[in-house]
Design a protein around this motif. Sequence first.
Motif, PDB file in Angstrom:
ATOM      1  N   THR A  66       4.345  -5.656  -1.662  1.00 53.64           N
ATOM      2  CA  THR A  66       5.309  -4.686  -1.152  1.00 53.64           C
ATOM      3  C   THR A  66       5.201  -4.531   0.361  1.00 53.64           C
ATOM      4  N   GLU A  67       4.081  -4.942   0.919  1.00 48.33           N
ATOM      5  CA  GLU A  67       3.863  -4.840   2.364  1.00 48.33           C
ATOM      6  C   GLU A  67       3.912  -6.202   3.051  1.00 48.33           C
ATOM      7  N   ASP A  68       3.734  -7.264   2.290  1.00 49.55           N
ATOM      8  CA  ASP A  68       3.770  -8.617   2.824  1.00 49.55           C
ATOM      9  C   ASP A  68       4.594  -9.467   1.859  1.00 49.55           C
ATOM     10  N   ALA A  69       5.829  -9.766   2.264  1.00 50.23           N
ATOM     11  CA  ALA A  69       6.761 -10.454   1.372  1.00 50.23           C
ATOM     12  C   ALA A  69       6.358 -11.895   1.073  1.00 50.23           C
ATOM     13  N   ALA A  73       3.689 -11.304  -6.665  1.00 53.27           N
ATOM     14  CA  ALA A  73       3.472  -9.971  -7.227  1.00 53.27           C
ATOM     15  C   ALA A  73       2.012  -9.724  -7.584  1.00 53.27           C
ATOM     16  N   GLU A  74       1.303 -10.771  -8.007  1.00 50.64           N
ATOM     17  CA  GLU A  74      -0.079 -10.587  -8.448  1.00 50.64           C
ATOM     18  C   GLU A  74      -1.090 -10.747  -7.312  1.00 50.64           C
ATOM     19  N   ASP A  75      -0.606 -11.096  -6.119  1.00 51.19           N
ATOM     20  CA  ASP A  75      -1.511 -11.382  -5.003  1.00 51.19           C
ATOM     21  C   ASP A  75      -1.751 -10.178  -4.106  1.00 51.19           C
ATOM     22  N   GLN A  76      -2.911 -10.182  -3.468  1.00 53.82           N
ATOM     23  CA  GLN A  76      -3.228  -9.238  -2.400  1.00 53.82           C
ATOM     24  C   GLN A  76      -3.889 -10.027  -1.275  1.00 53.82           C
ATOM     25  N   ARG A  77      -3.755  -9.504  -0.061  1.00 56.67           N
ATOM     26  CA  ARG A  77      -4.358 -10.186   1.089  1.00 56.67           C
ATOM     27  C   ARG A  77      -5.355  -9.249   1.779  1.00 56.67           C
ATOM     28  N   PHE A  78      -6.567  -9.744   1.973  1.00 55.33           N
ATOM     29  CA  PHE A  78      -7.607  -8.995   2.684  1.00 55.33           C
ATOM     30  C   PHE A  78      -7.434  -9.269   4.178  1.00 55.33           C
ATOM     31  N   ILE A  79      -6.987  -8.251   4.917  1.00 52.89           N
ATOM     32  CA  ILE A  79      -6.686  -8.418   6.337  1.00 52.89           C
ATOM     33  C   ILE A  79      -7.910  -8.188   7.218  1.00 52.89           C
ATOM     34  N   LYS A  80      -8.558  -7.057   7.030  1.00 51.01           N
ATOM     35  CA  LYS A  80      -9.648  -6.710   7.945  1.00 51.01           C
ATOM     36  C   LYS A  80     -10.607  -5.734   7.290  1.00 51.01           C
ATOM     37  N   ALA A  81     -11.905  -5.940   7.533  1.00 50.74           N
ATOM     38  CA  ALA A  81     -12.916  -5.013   7.032  1.00 50.74           C
ATOM     39  C   ALA A  81     -12.918  -3.740   7.869  1.00 50.74           C
ATOM     40  N   GLY A  82     -13.281  -2.632   7.248  1.00 46.85           N
ATOM     41  CA  GLY A  82     -13.346  -1.361   7.949  1.00 46.85           C
ATOM     42  C   GLY A  82     -14.768  -0.860   8.058  1.00 46.85           C
ATOM     43  N   VAL A  83     -14.972   0.387   7.699  1.00 44.59           N
ATOM     44  CA  VAL A  83     -16.302   0.995   7.775  1.00 44.59           C
ATOM     45  C   VAL A  83     -17.257   0.245   6.844  1.00 44.59           C
ATOM     46  N   PRO A  84     -18.458  -0.095   7.319  1.00 41.01           N
ATOM     47  CA  PRO A  84     -19.434  -0.773   6.450  1.00 41.01           C
ATOM     48  C   PRO A  84     -19.968   0.197   5.400  1.00 41.01           C
ATOM     49  N   VAL A  85     -19.260   0.291   4.285  1.00 45.19           N
ATOM     50  CA  VAL A  85     -19.562   1.326   3.297  1.00 45.19           C
ATOM     51  C   VAL A  85     -20.914   1.141   2.621  1.00 45.19           C
ATOM     52  N   GLY A 135       7.970  -1.621   6.617  1.00 47.04           N
ATOM     53  CA  GLY A 135       7.270  -0.394   6.961  1.00 47.04           C
ATOM     54  C   GLY A 135       6.786   0.372   5.738  1.00 47.04           C
ATOM     55  N   VAL A 136       5.542   0.772   5.771  1.00 54.50           N
ATOM     56  CA  VAL A 136       4.964   1.630   4.734  1.00 54.50           C
ATOM     57  C   VAL A 136       4.457   2.886   5.439  1.00 54.50           C
ATOM     58  N   LEU A 137       5.129   4.004   5.216  1.00 53.99           N
ATOM     59  CA  LEU A 137       4.807   5.236   5.924  1.00 53.99           C
ATOM     60  C   LEU A 137       3.800   6.090   5.160  1.00 53.99           C
ATOM     61  N   SER A 138       2.997   6.797   5.914  1.00 55.90           N
ATOM     62  CA  SER A 138       2.101   7.784   5.325  1.00 55.90           C
ATOM     63  C   SER A 138       1.852   8.876   6.352  1.00 55.90           C
TER      64      SER A 138
END
Length: 229
Positions: A66-69, A73-85, A135-138
């Motif tokens: 829905t954010e990357d055309a 439908a079954e895929d996701q993309r890991f863009i960037k790591a955030g806080v080292p949880v 655009g995905v708004l929040s």
Amino acid sequence: MSIPVWNDPKIKAGTMIRAALWLIQEVGEGGTFTKERLRDAFPGVSQADRRLRDLRAYSWQILTNTEDATLQAEDQRFIKAGVPVWDPVARRTAAPQKAVSAKETQAVLARDDYMCTVCGISASEPYFDDSNQTGVLSVTRRETVLPDGATETLLVTECKRCRAGLGGSPSRADEVLQSIEDLTPDDRRRLTRWMERGRRGTTALDRAWTGYRRLPGDAQDEVRAALEG
């Protein structure tokens, strides 16, 4: 602190932390994965995908179709790591604040005209420079330095891309006020009119360009051909 191995049987960590390590060590930034691959990595964990989504509250960037055309439908993309949880100190420091209520969200969206306050994109609108993403708004909390120098946490509408690009830097109302005070009297009066209307005034050239950019590509070609003829 050394980074643990995601599937080390000795690791004492929940699914969210192990999923973060899995993304880094198995998928890699820019890589894609499916829910099936995630389930295979965490057999017997019924809510692994939900724990993965929890990482977004710690600034991890993970896109769906829905954010990357370009994604299926079954895929996701890991863009960037955030806080080292996996680091308990970093995780506690960055712990998400209380969620913004639905009532607050609707009020802020309406106040901001249902557009990102940074780039002006609306929900589901394609980005001008990347039509594969929309655009995905929040509504999020942002540290804001007020004109008197005091700092407050205020609610603002942002799209996912702009929120990631700002990197947590505060908004600076004090700097905005200074830039306005540096304007010429004519420009300050013009800006005041824009503030009163809630939108920027446009010239005939601005309106012509905007109208042209909104045309389908073939129609743009026709307009250029008519002008050249």
